[in-house]
Structure formats: C-alpha cells, structure tokens
Write a protein that holds these residues in place. Structure first.
Motif, short mmCIF file in Angstrom:
data_model
loop_
_atom_site.label_atom_id
_atom_site.label_comp_id
_atom_site.label_asym_id
_atom_site.label_seq_id
_atom_site.Cartn_x
_atom_site.Cartn_y
_atom_site.Cartn_z
N LYS A 8 0.74 -1.30 -0.06
CA LYS A 8 -0.06 -0.04 0.04
C LYS A 8 0.83 1.16 -0.01
CE LYS A 8 -3.99 -1.89 1.75
NZ LYS A 8 -5.14 -1.79 3.34
N GLN A 56 -0.91 -3.62 -13.48
CA GLN A 56 -2.10 -3.37 -13.11
C GLN A 56 -2.96 -2.39 -13.80
OE1 GLN A 56 -2.49 -2.14 -9.08
NE2 GLN A 56 -4.51 -3.14 -8.81
N TRP A 58 -6.38 -0.07 -14.21
CA TRP A 58 -8.01 0.48 -13.57
C TRP A 58 -8.07 1.85 -14.05
CZ3 TRP A 58 -3.06 1.13 -11.11
CH2 TRP A 58 -2.86 2.61 -10.31
N GLU A 69 -8.59 -0.58 -5.89
CA GLU A 69 -9.43 -1.14 -5.20
C GLU A 69 -10.60 -0.29 -4.96
OE1 GLU A 69 -6.02 -0.43 -2.48
OE2 GLU A 69 -6.35 -0.80 -4.68
N HIS A 70 -10.46 1.21 -5.00
CA HIS A 70 -11.52 2.27 -4.62
C HIS A 70 -12.20 2.60 -5.95
CE1 HIS A 70 -8.91 2.59 -0.84
NE2 HIS A 70 -9.79 1.80 -0.63
#
Length: 249
Positions: A8, A56, A58, A69-70
């Motif tokens: 994180k 990754q 998004w 993740e948000h």
C-alpha cells in the motif's frame, strides 16, 4: 511492516514518481469510447527487451490519488492484472457496463497503467526489501478516456471552431475560452498575438463541454491593441496536433 502494508505504501508513492524510465508503453495518448461500441481495445507493450513486468490496470473519474480497489466507474477491464514479457504486447479490453452517464455531452475518465519493474537482486535485509518493494511500484501511465454518447448533434472535429475567446486584463491577465459544444477540447499551444508578436499563455489545459477555462498570461500583458487575436493548436482524437488556428477576441 508487513507485505500488504509495504504494498500500500508503494502504491501511494508511485503517484509521485515520474514515468520517464518506464518500460511499458500504450498505443495512443488518449482513447475515445463511442457508446455504440460494445468494447474498445488498448494495446500495452513492454518496451524493455530484458525484463518482464507485472502490470495493473484500472480507471478513475478524475482523482489521480484513487487506487484500483477504490475505483467506481461504469467500465470493466480485462485483464486487470497480467505479466508482460520482454518485447511483448497485451490487449486490454474496456467495456461500458451501461450505468447511466450524461447523454448530452462527453464524459471524461482516466486509464491508469501501473507497472512493476523487476528487482535487480534478492534483498539481504528487511529494510532493503521494503525499499525495493517501493521502487518496484514507481511507474504509472495515466491517459484520458472520452466516453462519447450516441446522438450528439455535432461533430468533435467542429468543436474547436465553435470556441469563443475573451481577454480579461488584471493581475494576472487571462484568456477565457468558452466551449459551447458537447466535446472536450484539449490545447497543445495557446498564444495572444499582438502586432505580429505571439505571447504564449502560461499553461494550456482542456476546456470541458459547456464550460469555460481561464488561461493565465504573463504579467506584461496589461494593454492590448484592438486587432489582437488568439492563435491556438488543439489535440485531436488520435493524439495529433492540429495546424495553428486563429480566433478573434
């Protein structure tokens, strides 16, 4: 610090790093998603001929700090995480999930591509492992995705010609551009031309549909001759720069 906590921290730190050394590149600097399409495809390539990358992907709706993740946008991405071998490419599919969006104008989203560079050698200590984990998440590409609903009355190519420009002197003086069209217009260069001399604005930017944008001018601009006009270049759907265009004040 545990592995999840280090991850994180690394993801947060990645937002502050430049992407000049990134091995992953995208096809195009922007994407246009017409509502009539079931999905669009974006090509991602690992330009590093020596090492693989973990990637990754998004989307967000404008908050650059938002992590995967948000993310709450009306699009699905496949695959969201993948390994990209040296010199290889991967197709990413973006699909609109049909949740309601504005029908009278474009909506703007952002595509994020985060790459994980390889470790050069095994970590010898916990502190070194933590440092390496942070560096592995140093590079992110973030590009615009314009969602274009069906049935818009005009054409994106015509939008730059519909812009209106006004000059507001003061501290600082600004050029205000107003966009009466349903399309975003992104500028490459903007300048105020006075007596044959072009005075560039201090930033470029993008004007949203049915909105205005103020572009600051250098402090020396306080009095402007009656024949002053605006010269600008915009960025088209394919990421190219237009020929210079002229507009009256």
């Amino acid at each position: 610090m545990g592995c999840l906590s280090r991850l994180k921290v690394a993801l947060c730190l990645c937002l502050a790093f430049a992407q000049a050394q990134a091995g992953v590149i995208l096809s195009g600097t922007r994407q246009v998603y017409a509502e009539v399409r079931r999905e669009i495809t974006v090509q991602v390539r690992n330009d590093d001929q020596q090492a693989a990358r973990l990637v990754q992907v998004w989307m967000d709706d404008g908050d650059a700090r938002q992590l995967a993740e948000h993310s709450e946008v009306p699009f699905s991405i496949s695959p969201p995480v993948f390994r990209l071998d040296p010199g290889k490419s991967q197709s990413i599919r973006l699909a609109y999930t049909r949740e309601p969006l504005a029908g009278d104008r474009e909506s703007l989203f952002w595509l994020n591509v985060l790459e994980v560079p390889p470790q050069t050698r095994p970590a010898q200590t916990e502190a070194e492992e933590e440092r390496q984990n942070q560096l592995r998440f140093a590079f992110r590409i973030r590009t615009k995705v314009f969602f274009r609903p069906r049935g818009l009355a005009s054409n994106a190519h015509d939008a730059p010609g519909q812009l209106t420009w006004t000059l507001h002197t003061g501290k600082p003086a600004v050029l205000r551009v107003t966009n009466p069209s349903p399309f975003h217009v992104t500028f490459h260069e903007v300048a105020l031309v006075m007596g044959g001399q072009a005075v560039p604005t201090e930033q470029q930017g993008m004007v949203a549909p049915y909105a205005s944008l103020d572009l600051a001018l250098p402090p020396l601009v306080q009095t402007v001759p009656a024949d002053a006009r605006v010269q600008f270049q915009y960025i088209d759907d394919f990421g190219g720069f237009s020929v210079p265009r002229w507009a009256p004040l």
